[in-house]
Design a protein around this motif. Sequence first.
Motif, PDB file in Angstrom:
ATOM      1  N   LEU A 119      42.146 -62.117  16.125  1.00  0.00           N
ATOM      2  CA  LEU A 119      42.307 -63.302  15.292  1.00  0.00           C
ATOM      3  C   LEU A 119      41.940 -64.570  16.068  1.00  0.00           C
ATOM      4  O   LEU A 119      41.270 -65.454  15.535  1.00  0.00           O
ATOM      5  CB  LEU A 119      43.747 -63.389  14.775  1.00  0.00           C
ATOM      6  CG  LEU A 119      44.024 -64.416  13.696  1.00  0.00           C
ATOM      7  CD1 LEU A 119      43.142 -64.174  12.477  1.00  0.00           C
ATOM      8  CD2 LEU A 119      45.484 -64.378  13.285  1.00  0.00           C
ATOM      9  N   THR A 120      42.333 -64.638  17.325  1.00  0.00           N
ATOM     10  CA  THR A 120      41.984 -65.781  18.164  1.00  0.00           C
ATOM     11  C   THR A 120      40.472 -65.877  18.348  1.00  0.00           C
ATOM     12  O   THR A 120      39.902 -66.968  18.266  1.00  0.00           O
ATOM     13  CB  THR A 120      42.681 -65.679  19.526  1.00  0.00           C
ATOM     14  OG1 THR A 120      44.091 -65.616  19.316  1.00  0.00           O
ATOM     15  CG2 THR A 120      42.359 -66.858  20.411  1.00  0.00           C
ATOM     16  N   ASP A 121      39.826 -64.743  18.576  1.00  0.00           N
ATOM     17  CA  ASP A 121      38.370 -64.730  18.713  1.00  0.00           C
ATOM     18  C   ASP A 121      37.692 -65.175  17.431  1.00  0.00           C
ATOM     19  O   ASP A 121      36.726 -65.935  17.461  1.00  0.00           O
ATOM     20  CB  ASP A 121      37.876 -63.338  19.098  1.00  0.00           C
ATOM     21  CG  ASP A 121      38.253 -62.952  20.511  1.00  0.00           C
ATOM     22  OD1 ASP A 121      38.644 -63.839  21.296  1.00  0.00           O
ATOM     23  OD2 ASP A 121      38.160 -61.743  20.831  1.00  0.00           O
ATOM     24  N   ALA A 177      36.665 -66.797   5.047  1.00  0.00           N
ATOM     25  CA  ALA A 177      37.166 -65.482   5.458  1.00  0.00           C
ATOM     26  C   ALA A 177      38.465 -65.620   6.248  1.00  0.00           C
ATOM     27  O   ALA A 177      39.428 -64.879   6.008  1.00  0.00           O
ATOM     28  CB  ALA A 177      36.111 -64.760   6.286  1.00  0.00           C
ATOM     29  N   VAL A 178      38.509 -66.561   7.188  1.00  0.00           N
ATOM     30  CA  VAL A 178      39.721 -66.773   7.980  1.00  0.00           C
ATOM     31  C   VAL A 178      40.862 -67.249   7.077  1.00  0.00           C
ATOM     32  O   VAL A 178      42.009 -66.820   7.234  1.00  0.00           O
ATOM     33  CB  VAL A 178      39.460 -67.768   9.124  1.00  0.00           C
ATOM     34  CG1 VAL A 178      40.751 -68.228   9.773  1.00  0.00           C
ATOM     35  CG2 VAL A 178      38.543 -67.144  10.151  1.00  0.00           C
ATOM     36  N   LEU A 179      40.553 -68.087   6.123  1.00  0.00           N
ATOM     37  CA  LEU A 179      41.571 -68.570   5.188  1.00  0.00           C
ATOM     38  C   LEU A 179      42.126 -67.425   4.345  1.00  0.00           C
ATOM     39  O   LEU A 179      43.337 -67.337   4.109  1.00  0.00           O
ATOM     40  CB  LEU A 179      40.985 -69.662   4.295  1.00  0.00           C
ATOM     41  CG  LEU A 179      41.965 -70.398   3.394  1.00  0.00           C
ATOM     42  CD1 LEU A 179      42.996 -71.138   4.218  1.00  0.00           C
ATOM     43  CD2 LEU A 179      41.207 -71.369   2.496  1.00  0.00           C
ATOM     44  N   GLU A 239      35.237 -68.361  16.926  1.00  0.00           N
ATOM     45  CA  GLU A 239      33.879 -68.258  16.404  1.00  0.00           C
ATOM     46  C   GLU A 239      33.674 -69.175  15.206  1.00  0.00           C
ATOM     47  O   GLU A 239      32.618 -69.812  15.079  1.00  0.00           O
ATOM     48  CB  GLU A 239      33.577 -66.816  16.025  1.00  0.00           C
ATOM     49  CG  GLU A 239      33.422 -65.896  17.218  1.00  0.00           C
ATOM     50  CD  GLU A 239      33.226 -64.451  16.826  1.00  0.00           C
ATOM     51  OE1 GLU A 239      32.894 -64.184  15.660  1.00  0.00           O
ATOM     52  OE2 GLU A 239      33.402 -63.578  17.699  1.00  0.00           O
ATOM     53  N   VAL A 240      34.672 -69.260  14.339  1.00  0.00           N
ATOM     54  CA  VAL A 240      34.565 -70.156  13.182  1.00  0.00           C
ATOM     55  C   VAL A 240      34.520 -71.603  13.643  1.00  0.00           C
ATOM     56  O   VAL A 240      33.725 -72.403  13.149  1.00  0.00           O
ATOM     57  CB  VAL A 240      35.734 -69.921  12.197  1.00  0.00           C
ATOM     58  CG1 VAL A 240      35.814 -71.016  11.154  1.00  0.00           C
ATOM     59  CG2 VAL A 240      35.579 -68.569  11.520  1.00  0.00           C
ATOM     60  N   GLN A 288      30.954 -72.249   6.487  1.00  0.00           N
ATOM     61  CA  GLN A 288      31.793 -72.240   5.287  1.00  0.00           C
ATOM     62  C   GLN A 288      32.288 -70.828   4.967  1.00  0.00           C
ATOM     63  O   GLN A 288      33.464 -70.629   4.659  1.00  0.00           O
ATOM     64  CB  GLN A 288      31.024 -72.804   4.098  1.00  0.00           C
ATOM     65  CG  GLN A 288      31.852 -72.883   2.834  1.00  0.00           C
ATOM     66  CD  GLN A 288      31.075 -73.463   1.650  1.00  0.00           C
ATOM     67  OE1 GLN A 288      29.866 -73.619   1.715  1.00  0.00           O
ATOM     68  NE2 GLN A 288      31.778 -73.767   0.591  1.00  0.00           N
ATOM     69  N   ILE A 289      31.409 -69.852   5.074  1.00  0.00           N
ATOM     70  CA  ILE A 289      31.799 -68.462   4.799  1.00  0.00           C
ATOM     71  C   ILE A 289      32.821 -67.983   5.827  1.00  0.00           C
ATOM     72  O   ILE A 289      33.806 -67.321   5.487  1.00  0.00           O
ATOM     73  CB  ILE A 289      30.562 -67.552   4.764  1.00  0.00           C
ATOM     74  CG1 ILE A 289      29.741 -67.859   3.512  1.00  0.00           C
ATOM     75  CG2 ILE A 289      30.952 -66.079   4.799  1.00  0.00           C
ATOM     76  CD1 ILE A 289      28.378 -67.209   3.487  1.00  0.00           C
TER      77      ILE A 289
END
Length: 91
Positions: A25-27, A71-73, A31-32, A66-67
């Motif tokens: 999750l941190t990675d 995805a993270v959201l 990246e985002v 944006q994508i």
Amino acid sequence: MAQALPPPSGPGASAAQPGGFRAALTDALGEVSAAQGESRRMQQELQLGNPAVSLEDTMVAMQKSQIGFQAVLAVRNRLVQSYSEIMNMQV
């Protein structure tokens, strides 16, 4: 008393074991964040008239960031929903 489970084995086990979910999750967040920074930089360069930065590349970078953010959201929303369900379980 519960017996400890043996470590997972198989082709993907060693890649997932050291960092675990938190590291993944941190990675992903890193990246985002990097994609958003690159998108922001390309937008600024395009506005300044840098001939090395094209509109097409800038639009692609913006869509990628944006994508990734969406995805993270979605993962965050699912984690919050799962946490809420676990906290509301009757024990």
